[in-house]
Design a protein around this motif. Structure first.
Motif, short mmCIF file in Angstrom:
data_model
loop_
_atom_site.label_atom_id
_atom_site.label_comp_id
_atom_site.label_asym_id
_atom_site.label_seq_id
_atom_site.Cartn_x
_atom_site.Cartn_y
_atom_site.Cartn_z
N THR A 122 4.59 -2.28 -3.06
CA THR A 122 3.29 -3.20 -2.87
C THR A 122 3.09 -3.91 -4.49
O THR A 122 3.16 -5.23 -4.58
CB THR A 122 2.08 -2.72 -2.62
N ASN A 135 6.46 -8.26 0.64
CA ASN A 135 5.17 -8.16 0.32
C ASN A 135 4.23 -7.71 1.56
O ASN A 135 3.22 -6.77 1.51
CB ASN A 135 4.46 -9.33 -0.41
N THR A 175 5.09 -4.05 2.83
CA THR A 175 4.72 -2.86 1.79
C THR A 175 3.20 -3.09 1.93
O THR A 175 2.40 -1.84 1.69
CB THR A 175 5.00 -3.08 0.40
N SER A 176 2.43 -3.98 1.92
CA SER A 176 0.92 -4.22 1.97
C SER A 176 0.42 -3.57 3.12
O SER A 176 -0.62 -3.01 3.21
CB SER A 176 0.58 -5.65 1.62
N SER A 211 6.29 -6.37 -5.19
CA SER A 211 6.43 -7.45 -4.20
C SER A 211 5.27 -8.51 -4.70
O SER A 211 5.53 -9.76 -4.76
CB SER A 211 6.18 -7.04 -2.99
N GLN A 212 4.09 -7.96 -5.38
CA GLN A 212 3.00 -8.83 -5.65
C GLN A 212 3.45 -9.67 -6.84
O GLN A 212 3.06 -11.10 -6.73
CB GLN A 212 1.68 -8.02 -5.88
N ALA A 261 3.08 2.05 -3.00
CA ALA A 261 2.31 1.37 -3.80
C ALA A 261 3.43 0.69 -4.77
O ALA A 261 3.11 -0.46 -5.30
CB ALA A 261 1.24 1.92 -4.40
N LYS A 265 -1.33 -10.95 6.28
CA LYS A 265 -1.50 -9.55 6.11
C LYS A 265 -2.67 -9.06 7.14
O LYS A 265 -2.58 -7.95 7.86
CB LYS A 265 -1.47 -9.11 4.84
#
Length: 332
Positions: free
Chosen positions: A239, A21, A24-25, A242-243, A236, A262
């Motif tokens: 992202t 997460n 990617t974020s 992963s969220q 995305a 983050k």
């Protein structure tokens, strides 16, 4: 011997999900910052719609490959989630437009106490004193890092309130749906992504026109900007996935606390890639305080009594039988 191995495996998967997460974020924030600052693509809501279109394509490919098994989720639940999720996206963009950067950051920090309140009210969660203090330290540290000028106005305050509560409800709802319908992250994302893609692609250009005064169809789509748009969409996918994975593995509050890491990484990478502007002794001290608070939270919340559900009172059914209410996450 089996139990320690199982807990070690869970810890490894938790860390992997969290790192996935973060990578990617932070990656998508860096790409979007370059896309908007360098190439002037300021259509944030429409870009999010493109992200979900790409994610929808990914889920269709995975379903075709047999990696996502068929599952059921009532349309009413999908529409409720999409409403909160889209309101969160638009609310955050409007809050950033109508508020100072300082108040926008303070509003984002309010997501932790708001998520705590949702867990206390709906999940009967009880926090120890150490857990509460560690959350306070995290909030103070991130506030020192990010909050500078703070100005408040009525419409900005309303936008911030809507953004905070819709985001918290969205994240809580993910956790709720995963447990209630025994879904995994891929299943839930497969149900949600098409609805969010369709709705954001339709309303995104109008929201962006309202926020920026610019039309997305008039943008000059040069090769470099198209490359960054495509790269943003690809990242995305990770992202979004992963969220859902993280919210399934962590509580909404833990996800928010870990999420502030983050912010720290974004500040550090912003310093490395975009220069020294904004990085000073105050920001460094804030980072140190926030990281200490996150470590403390992880330690305090994992101890017995650090964060636990209140025992439920016996409930009487229609036949007069009294039994214990079983939470969804306590079912075998």
């Amino acid at each position: 011997m089996g139990s320690p191995r199982k807990s070690d495996r869970k810890a490894l998967l938790d860390i992997s999900a969290w790192l996935f997460n973060i990578v990617t974020s932070v990656g998508i924030i860096m790409v979007n910052k370059a896309l908007m600052a360098t190439y002037g693509f300021t259509f944030a809501t429409s870009l999010t719609g493109m992200h979900f279109v790409t994610t929808t394509i990914m889920t269709l490919v995975f379903r075709w490959l047999g990696l996502i098994q068929p599952s059921h989720l009532p349309m009413s639940e999908i529409l409720k989630f999409a409403f909160f999720a889209n309101l969160s996206i638009v609310g955050m963009n409007v809050s950033l437009m109508w508020n100072s950067v300082g108040f926008y950051q303070i509003a984002k920090l309010c997501m932790i106490p708001a998520s705590c309140l949702l867990e206390v009210v709906f999940d009967q969660v009880r926090y120890s004193r150490g857990t509460k203090l560690s959350i306070t330290v995290v909030l103070i540290g991130v506030a020192v890092c990010t909050v500078s000028d703070v100005s408040v106005n009525a419409r900005g305050l309303m936008a911030a309130v809507i953004a905070v509560w819709s985001t918290c409800l969205q994240q809580y709802y993910v956790h709720f749906l995963l447990k209630k319908y025994s879904l995994n992250s891929f299943n839930l994302l497969g149900h949600m992504a098409p609805v969010q893609a369709a709705s954001l692609v339709l309303v995104g250009p109008f929201v962006d026109l309202w926020l920026t005064g610019k039309r997305i169809d008039k943008y000059d789509y040069a090769l470099p900007s198209v490359f960054f748009i495509a790269l943003s969409c690809l990242i995305a996918v990770g992202t979004n996935l992963s969220q859902f994975i993280c919210i399934g593995r962590f509580s909404a509050v833990s996800f928010q606390v870990l999420g502030h890491m983050k912010t720290i990484f974004v500040l550090i990478l912003g310093f490395l890639f975009f220069g020294k502007e904004g990085l000073n002794l105050q920001v460094v001290l804030g980072m140190i305080v926030a990281i200490c608070g996150m470590v403390w939270y992880g330690n305090a919340s994992s101890k017995p009594g650090g964060k636990e559900r209140r025992p439920q009172l016996p409930q009487r059914n229609n036949n007069g039988f009294t039994g214990e209410k079983i939470h969804d996450d306590e079912k075998v």
